[in-house]
Every structure is written in C-alpha cells, then in structure tokens.
Design a protein around this motif. Structure first.
Motif, mmCIF file in Angstrom:
data_model
loop_
_atom_site.group_PDB
_atom_site.id
_atom_site.type_symbol
_atom_site.label_atom_id
_atom_site.label_comp_id
_atom_site.label_asym_id
_atom_site.label_seq_id
_atom_site.Cartn_x
_atom_site.Cartn_y
_atom_site.Cartn_z
ATOM 1 N N PRO A 1 -21.260 7.835 -24.502
ATOM 2 C CA PRO A 1 -21.676 7.091 -25.696
ATOM 3 C C PRO A 1 -21.844 7.978 -26.923
ATOM 4 O O PRO A 1 -21.666 7.517 -28.048
ATOM 5 C CB PRO A 1 -23.002 6.455 -25.276
ATOM 6 C CG PRO A 1 -23.499 7.298 -24.147
ATOM 7 C CD PRO A 1 -22.273 7.778 -23.433
ATOM 8 N N GLN A 2 -22.176 9.273 -26.712
ATOM 9 C CA GLN A 2 -22.325 10.186 -27.845
ATOM 10 C C GLN A 2 -20.985 10.532 -28.471
ATOM 11 O O GLN A 2 -20.932 11.075 -29.574
ATOM 12 C CB GLN A 2 -23.004 11.493 -27.395
ATOM 13 C CG GLN A 2 -24.368 11.310 -26.776
ATOM 14 C CD GLN A 2 -24.278 11.064 -25.276
ATOM 15 O OE1 GLN A 2 -23.207 10.825 -24.732
ATOM 16 N NE2 GLN A 2 -25.421 11.124 -24.605
ATOM 17 N N ALA A 3 -19.895 10.209 -27.762
ATOM 18 C CA ALA A 3 -18.578 10.682 -28.166
ATOM 19 C C ALA A 3 -17.729 9.616 -28.830
ATOM 20 O O ALA A 3 -16.547 9.820 -29.035
ATOM 21 C CB ALA A 3 -17.843 11.241 -26.946
ATOM 22 N N ASN A 4 -18.310 8.468 -29.160
ATOM 23 C CA ASN A 4 -17.503 7.439 -29.806
ATOM 24 C C ASN A 4 -18.373 6.597 -30.726
ATOM 25 O O ASN A 4 -19.567 6.413 -30.475
ATOM 26 C CB ASN A 4 -16.792 6.577 -28.758
ATOM 27 C CG ASN A 4 -17.743 5.767 -27.901
ATOM 28 O OD1 ASN A 4 -18.133 4.664 -28.266
ATOM 29 N ND2 ASN A 4 -18.143 6.310 -26.749
ATOM 30 N N PRO A 5 -17.803 6.103 -31.815
ATOM 31 C CA PRO A 5 -18.581 5.373 -32.822
ATOM 32 C C PRO A 5 -19.148 4.056 -32.325
ATOM 33 O O PRO A 5 -20.077 3.519 -32.923
ATOM 34 C CB PRO A 5 -17.579 5.152 -33.956
ATOM 35 C CG PRO A 5 -16.247 5.240 -33.314
ATOM 36 C CD PRO A 5 -16.388 6.237 -32.206
ATOM 37 N N ILE B 1 -19.616 3.029 -19.659
ATOM 38 C CA ILE B 1 -19.653 2.185 -18.467
ATOM 39 C C ILE B 1 -21.080 2.225 -17.938
ATOM 40 O O ILE B 1 -21.608 3.294 -17.630
ATOM 41 C CB ILE B 1 -18.665 2.684 -17.400
ATOM 42 C CG1 ILE B 1 -17.231 2.600 -17.926
ATOM 43 C CG2 ILE B 1 -18.797 1.872 -16.110
ATOM 44 C CD1 ILE B 1 -16.201 3.273 -17.031
ATOM 45 N N THR B 2 -21.719 1.077 -17.853
ATOM 46 C CA THR B 2 -23.120 1.033 -17.450
ATOM 47 C C THR B 2 -23.346 0.349 -16.102
ATOM 48 O O THR B 2 -24.451 0.419 -15.562
ATOM 49 C CB THR B 2 -23.961 0.333 -18.533
ATOM 50 O OG1 THR B 2 -23.318 -0.889 -18.925
ATOM 51 C CG2 THR B 2 -24.086 1.232 -19.762
ATOM 52 N N SER B 3 -22.326 -0.299 -15.574
ATOM 53 C CA SER B 3 -22.422 -0.862 -14.232
ATOM 54 C C SER B 3 -21.023 -1.233 -13.762
ATOM 55 O O SER B 3 -20.069 -1.217 -14.549
ATOM 56 C CB SER B 3 -23.336 -2.097 -14.196
ATOM 57 O OG SER B 3 -22.785 -3.155 -14.951
ATOM 58 N N TYR B 4 -20.907 -1.558 -12.490
ATOM 59 C CA TYR B 4 -19.615 -1.955 -11.939
ATOM 60 C C TYR B 4 -19.851 -2.952 -10.815
ATOM 61 O O TYR B 4 -20.953 -3.056 -10.259
ATOM 62 C CB TYR B 4 -18.851 -0.735 -11.398
ATOM 63 C CG TYR B 4 -19.470 -0.164 -10.138
ATOM 64 C CD1 TYR B 4 -19.005 -0.528 -8.880
ATOM 65 C CD2 TYR B 4 -20.551 0.704 -10.210
ATOM 66 C CE1 TYR B 4 -19.590 -0.032 -7.724
ATOM 67 C CE2 TYR B 4 -21.144 1.209 -9.070
ATOM 68 C CZ TYR B 4 -20.661 0.841 -7.829
ATOM 69 O OH TYR B 4 -21.263 1.324 -6.685
ATOM 70 N N SER C 1 -21.245 -1.264 -22.147
ATOM 71 C CA SER C 1 -22.227 -1.738 -23.120
ATOM 72 C C SER C 1 -22.580 -0.603 -24.068
ATOM 73 O O SER C 1 -22.190 0.555 -23.859
ATOM 74 C CB SER C 1 -23.485 -2.260 -22.419
ATOM 75 O OG SER C 1 -24.100 -1.244 -21.658
ATOM 76 N N VAL C 2 -23.315 -0.924 -25.112
ATOM 77 C CA VAL C 2 -23.767 0.066 -26.081
ATOM 78 C C VAL C 2 -24.927 0.852 -25.480
ATOM 79 O O VAL C 2 -25.891 0.272 -24.974
ATOM 80 C CB VAL C 2 -24.210 -0.608 -27.394
ATOM 81 C CG1 VAL C 2 -24.827 0.415 -28.348
ATOM 82 C CG2 VAL C 2 -23.031 -1.318 -28.052
ATOM 83 N N HIS D 1 -28.637 -1.430 -28.779
ATOM 84 C CA HIS D 1 -28.742 -0.785 -27.468
ATOM 85 C C HIS D 1 -28.742 -1.840 -26.357
ATOM 86 O O HIS D 1 -29.528 -2.785 -26.380
ATOM 87 C CB HIS D 1 -30.023 0.045 -27.394
ATOM 88 C CG HIS D 1 -30.206 0.741 -26.076
ATOM 89 N ND1 HIS D 1 -29.306 1.657 -25.592
ATOM 90 C CD2 HIS D 1 -31.192 0.638 -25.133
ATOM 91 C CE1 HIS D 1 -29.727 2.108 -24.421
ATOM 92 N NE2 HIS D 1 -30.862 1.498 -24.122
ATOM 93 N N GLY D 2 -27.835 -1.680 -25.403
ATOM 94 C CA GLY D 2 -27.717 -2.636 -24.311
ATOM 95 C C GLY D 2 -26.782 -3.794 -24.588
ATOM 96 O O GLY D 2 -26.545 -4.624 -23.695
#
Length: 316
Positions: A120-124, A129-132, A154-155, A163-164
């Motif tokens: 998440p730090q690497a894109n605007p 990926i937060t779940s699968y 998700s964000v 966030h979320g």
C-alpha cells in the motif's frame, strides 16, 4: 496535465507493484509481524492425517496467505527462501502464469507469488491484498489439484477516511502438481482481466500518450535508482526515456513481451535480486521482456514441464 508523484512509478501495475520508495519505508512492526497460518480445512469424511485433499488444499491456502499484506513484507524486504515456510514449493518448481510468463526454479516462483503482491505504501491508491478465498477446489488424486481463488483488495492507509475501503478483487485460476512430500513442483495459472483490474484500481488512462510518456519517466527514475554499477542498463534517465518511448506500451492482459508494461512488473523484482532482474528492465529485456510470437511459449508444456502435452495435470 498529469500530476504524478515523482517518488512513485505511476504506471498502472507499476503504480501497484513498482514503487521507487525504499522498502525501509515499511514499518519495522510490519516487517517483524509473524505470518499467521491460515486455519486448516478438513472434510469430515476423511482422516486429516492421511487425506491428500486436505493436504493439497492447505498447501494452496498457505501460498495465497503469503500474498496478503503484510505477510509478504519480509520476503520482499530480505528476499530468498528464509521467510517462505517449508513445504510450499519444491526447489525445482516450474510453472507458467498467464499473462506474465514462465518461471523456473524456487526463487523465480516465490518472487512471482509473493514479491509482486502490492504494497500500500508503493501506490497512490494505497491498494493491497487484504484477504482471499478459495472459491473452487478439486483434488481427486494425491498429486493433482485445481483451484480458483478470489484475492480481495482494499485501501490500507490508517488514519485515512478511505482506510478499509473495498477495491476490485483479483481472480486466479490454477492447476497444481505436488511431489511426494506434498510440495508444489509444477503449476499452470491464469489471471483473467488483469488490465481491467489495474485501470479500475488506479484510474489510469493507459492509452493516453501523455500518461504513457510520464509513466515511462517514472519507470526510468526507478530503474536508474536500483540498477547501478554492474547492474546498470541505461546511460542516463533520458537515454532510458528515449529507448522505452520507442517500444510498444503494452497492456496487462499481455504483459509478456518487449514492452513498457512488462518492465513495470519486473522493476519491482529488482528490489530482491537486482543482478537477475535489472537486465529485464533494460534495452534488450534480458530474455524476459522480449517479444514472443503466439503460440510460442504459451504452449511450451513439453519444454517447461518435461512431460508430453496434456500429461502434467492429469490424475493417473
């Protein structure tokens, strides 16, 4: 006029995968967070100690669990096998992921599955990926399985009102072959609609010439920052911009070629092994970002799997 953060490779999947930000910007707490093992699944009608279905399902589940942020952070930060649990991939594993390419060996495979999972730090969009969820699974013999997984994104931006916030999911369809120890030794996977996912998540106008040129500049900034000394590929940023501007930009539904899109994917891998991956973002493509005539390589089963076509992922 495009407003692009000059610290971020704002180029579709580059904006998701290939940031010029150092991995040290990820917090120490995230790096040191132990990777939680997914809850194991057992079917009541089978013995969990001997049932190959359970074993194969749980191996696949553990693989996808390592794509969930921040589980992939130690692998991307420090690289190599030390942060990949034993029992997932065989050392001689080989596979294909359409539309990205063929992968031979343990390091190449874990880099694809885990190092390319977005930070998440690497894109605007602050996307991760937060779940699968494995939504389809079949394994009717000990060494073969097939699966469909939904990777939910998700964000991830604590303190932000977004966030979320759910983002579009990704889907991967895969066939797997396991060795006697239960490790994956061969795989054939497909990510449908990858280009649509990239454009929906980043709101990028991939066909816009102005966008393409500015994104090439950002890719070249990142390349020069990571590929230097014996790994240097271009004489300067401008040399890189001129060279890439002459190439086809490409799409993420066909990222296997001598194009800019292919280089956005391989740029992130220069963080883990620059000696291996810097040539892939250079002028020649280093054997990875090179034009492949269809159907060459797309149907190279006999060469890749060392079995007759149609024999690899079949119960015998």
């Amino acid at each position: 006029m495009l407003r692009l953060n000059f610290l971020i490779l704002w180029a579709a999947a580059a904006s998701l995968f290939a940031s010029a930000l150092p991995i040290s910007d990820v917090s120490e707490e995230e790096i040191n967070t132990p990777t939680p093992e997914p809850k194991k699944t057992f079917w009541k009608s089978f013995n969990p100690n001997t049932d190959f279905r359970n074993r194969n399902f749980n191996t696949i589940s553990r693989i996808y669990n390592l794509t969930v942020y921040p589980n992939q952070v130690p692998i991307l930060t420090f690289g190599g096998a030390a942060f990949v649990p034993k029992g997932l991939f065989a050392q001689n594993v080989v596979g294909r992921v359409d539309p990205v390419g063929n992968f031979t060996g343990f390091e190449h495979s874990i880099e694809y599955f885990f190092a390319l999972s977005p930070l998440p730090q690497a894109n605007p969009s602050s996307a991760a990926i937060t779940s699968y969820k494995i939504v389809e699974f079949s394994s009717e013999c000990r060494d073969i399985a097939a699966s469909v997984v939904y990777l939910y994104t998700s964000v991830v931006n604590p303190g932000s009102p977004d966030h979320g916030k759910p983002l579009p999911p990704l889907k991967q369809v895969a066939f797997w072959k396991f060795n006697k120890e239960g490790e994956v030794e061969k795989y054939d996977a497909w990510i449908p609609n990858l280009n649509s996912w990239v454009t929906r998540t980043t709101m990028a106008s991939l066909g816009n010439p102005e966008f393409q040129l500015e994104s090439i500049r950002q890719i070249c900034y990142g390349t020069q920052a990571r590929c230097y000394g014996p790994n240097q590929q271009w004489d300067s940023i401008e040399d890189c911009v001129v060279g890439l501007a002459k190439k086809n930009y490409g799409t993420y539904d066909e990222a296997w070629g001598d194009n800019v899109v292919c280089r956005t994917i391989h740029l992130v891998l220069t963080q883990t092994r620059p000696d291996v991956h810097c040539p892939h973002v250079g002028p020649t493509g280093g054997g990875k970002c090179v034009d492949v005539e269809y159907p060459e390589n797309y149907f190279s089963d006999k060469w890749l799997y060392e079995e007759e076509t149609g024999e690899t992922f079949v119960c015998k």
